[in-house]
Write an enzyme that holds these catalytic residues in place. Sequence first.
Site, PDB file in Angstrom:
ATOM      1  N   LYS A   1     -13.762  35.506  54.004  1.00 44.37           N
ATOM      2  CA  LYS A   1     -13.012  36.115  52.921  1.00 44.37           C
ATOM      3  C   LYS A   1     -12.752  37.586  53.211  1.00 44.37           C
ATOM      4  O   LYS A   1     -13.698  38.271  53.603  1.00 44.37           O
ATOM      5  CB  LYS A   1     -13.838  35.980  51.640  1.00 44.37           C
TER       6      LYS A   1
ATOM      7  N   ARG B   1     -17.959  49.147  47.772  1.00 47.03           N
ATOM      8  CA  ARG B   1     -18.878  48.061  48.138  1.00 47.03           C
ATOM      9  C   ARG B   1     -19.211  48.045  49.636  1.00 47.03           C
ATOM     10  O   ARG B   1     -19.673  47.050  50.165  1.00 47.03           O
ATOM     11  CB  ARG B   1     -18.262  46.713  47.770  1.00 47.03           C
TER      12      ARG B   1
ATOM     13  N   CYS C   1     -22.629  36.194  41.237  1.00 46.83           N
ATOM     14  CA  CYS C   1     -22.599  37.619  41.547  1.00 46.83           C
ATOM     15  C   CYS C   1     -22.885  38.380  40.257  1.00 46.83           C
ATOM     16  O   CYS C   1     -22.810  37.803  39.172  1.00 46.83           O
ATOM     17  CB  CYS C   1     -21.239  38.029  42.100  1.00 46.83           C
TER      18      CYS C   1
ATOM     19  N   LYS D   1     -17.951  38.052  54.217  1.00 49.17           N
ATOM     20  CA  LYS D   1     -17.121  38.648  53.173  1.00 49.17           C
ATOM     21  C   LYS D   1     -16.948  40.131  53.490  1.00 49.17           C
ATOM     22  O   LYS D   1     -17.917  40.884  53.550  1.00 49.17           O
ATOM     23  CB  LYS D   1     -17.773  38.467  51.808  1.00 49.17           C
TER      24      LYS D   1
HETATM   25  C1  PBG Z   1     -17.428  39.041  43.198  1.00 49.19           C
HETATM   26  C2  PBG Z   1     -16.182  38.550  43.803  1.00 49.19           C
HETATM   27  C3  PBG Z   1     -15.024  39.259  44.169  1.00 49.19           C
HETATM   28  C4  PBG Z   1     -14.092  38.314  44.606  1.00 49.19           C
HETATM   29  C5  PBG Z   1     -14.713  37.078  44.532  1.00 49.19           C
HETATM   30  N1  PBG Z   1     -16.008  37.239  44.052  1.00 49.19           N
HETATM   31  C6  PBG Z   1     -14.697  40.691  44.037  1.00 49.19           C
HETATM   32  C7  PBG Z   1     -15.349  41.698  44.873  1.00 49.19           C
HETATM   33  O1  PBG Z   1     -16.178  41.404  45.745  1.00 49.19           O
HETATM   34  O2  PBG Z   1     -15.054  42.869  44.626  1.00 49.19           O
HETATM   35  C8  PBG Z   1     -12.685  38.602  45.046  1.00 49.19           C
HETATM   36  C9  PBG Z   1     -11.723  37.476  44.911  1.00 49.19           C
HETATM   37  C10 PBG Z   1     -10.291  37.858  44.971  1.00 49.19           C
HETATM   38  O3  PBG Z   1      -9.904  38.997  45.266  1.00 49.19           O
HETATM   39  O4  PBG Z   1      -9.490  36.956  44.707  1.00 49.19           O
HETATM   40  N2  PBG Z   1     -18.212  39.857  44.009  1.00 49.19           N
END
Ligand code: PBG
Length: 318
Positions: A241, A210, A113, A188
């Site tokens: 997730k 986001r 990412c 997600k």
């Molecule tokens: C990166 C990412 C995130 C998480 C995992 N990869 C943060 C987001 O999307 O803001 C969150 C993981 C967690 O809260 O434990 N994009």
Amino acid sequence: MRRLRRTAPLRALIRETQLTPSDFIQPFFVAENEASRTAITSMPGVAQLSISELIGEARQTAALHIPAIILFGIPDEKDEVGSQAYARDGIVQRAVRAIKDAVPDLLVMTDVCLCEYTSHGHCGIVENGEVLNDPTLELLARTAVSHAEAGADLIAPSDMMDGRVAAIRRALDSSGHEMTPILSYAAKYASSFYGPFREAAQSAPQFGDRRSYQMDAGNAREALREVELDLAEGADMVMVKPALAFLDILWRVKEMSPVPVGAYNVSGEYSMVKAAAERGWVDGQAIMMEILQSIKRAGADFILSYHACEAARLLTWA
Ligand code: PBG
């Protein structure tokens, strides 16, 4: 019904869902910062680690028979296009090399990412306040290849751009990494449960949110569509997730997915358990195990969790 609940051995004999250390993936935050450990206030027990600390933790994780870890990098320098995400000697790339050297049998997954690496904190390239989709794909693909080149065993894209699995698969194949699998963060959701992670990874968006790329929490069928698209693009495994507030989604995905399904027990889920336990309001270890069991019972073939080592220790000693 009570005849089979009478004693612990009886209950153990007929329990459908049993957790084992091999269910887990332990996430780690690795920082360029020389300080060996920087505690993350909102995630008690979790810290940003230097590479040498990380190696120690990786050894302990492997000794607990946890098969895999996933790495998140915290670079010193951020810029508009997240160039440290795909730098050959970026923090994740160096960490992967060091771990594969020291603990070769531990599976090393990398989160792909841009948000930890961009100055604006978004997961893609930003122009006029919009997160651009297709121009971001090229950078994600470069990031994935740089991780594979460093020795990553598995690539896990979490950005939620459309078409990123196909772009990453193509880039991996054409650079000689056709055997590197992709675990897609397929479903997600835009979630406030990521709050503590954003402190941990210093990746909060500097403007907006986001919601134009992560999923809307009200939608379930859309998750199935995300999974279908990622499978068509070549995902080897998919993930749901967050986990706890989305167990219904996990169940539905497991029902239809021909590939292994993971769940991410995210930072906010972890921190709530730790905070309530610190106050003595709940039995922290007991609800940790109950939560992990619920995620497995809902269909997870594997669980990414900050509790992984602690849970594995309990399971090993029990
Ligand atoms: C990166 C990412 C995130 C998480 C995992 N990869 C943060 C987001 O999307 O803001 C969150 C993981 C967690 O809260 O434990 N994009």
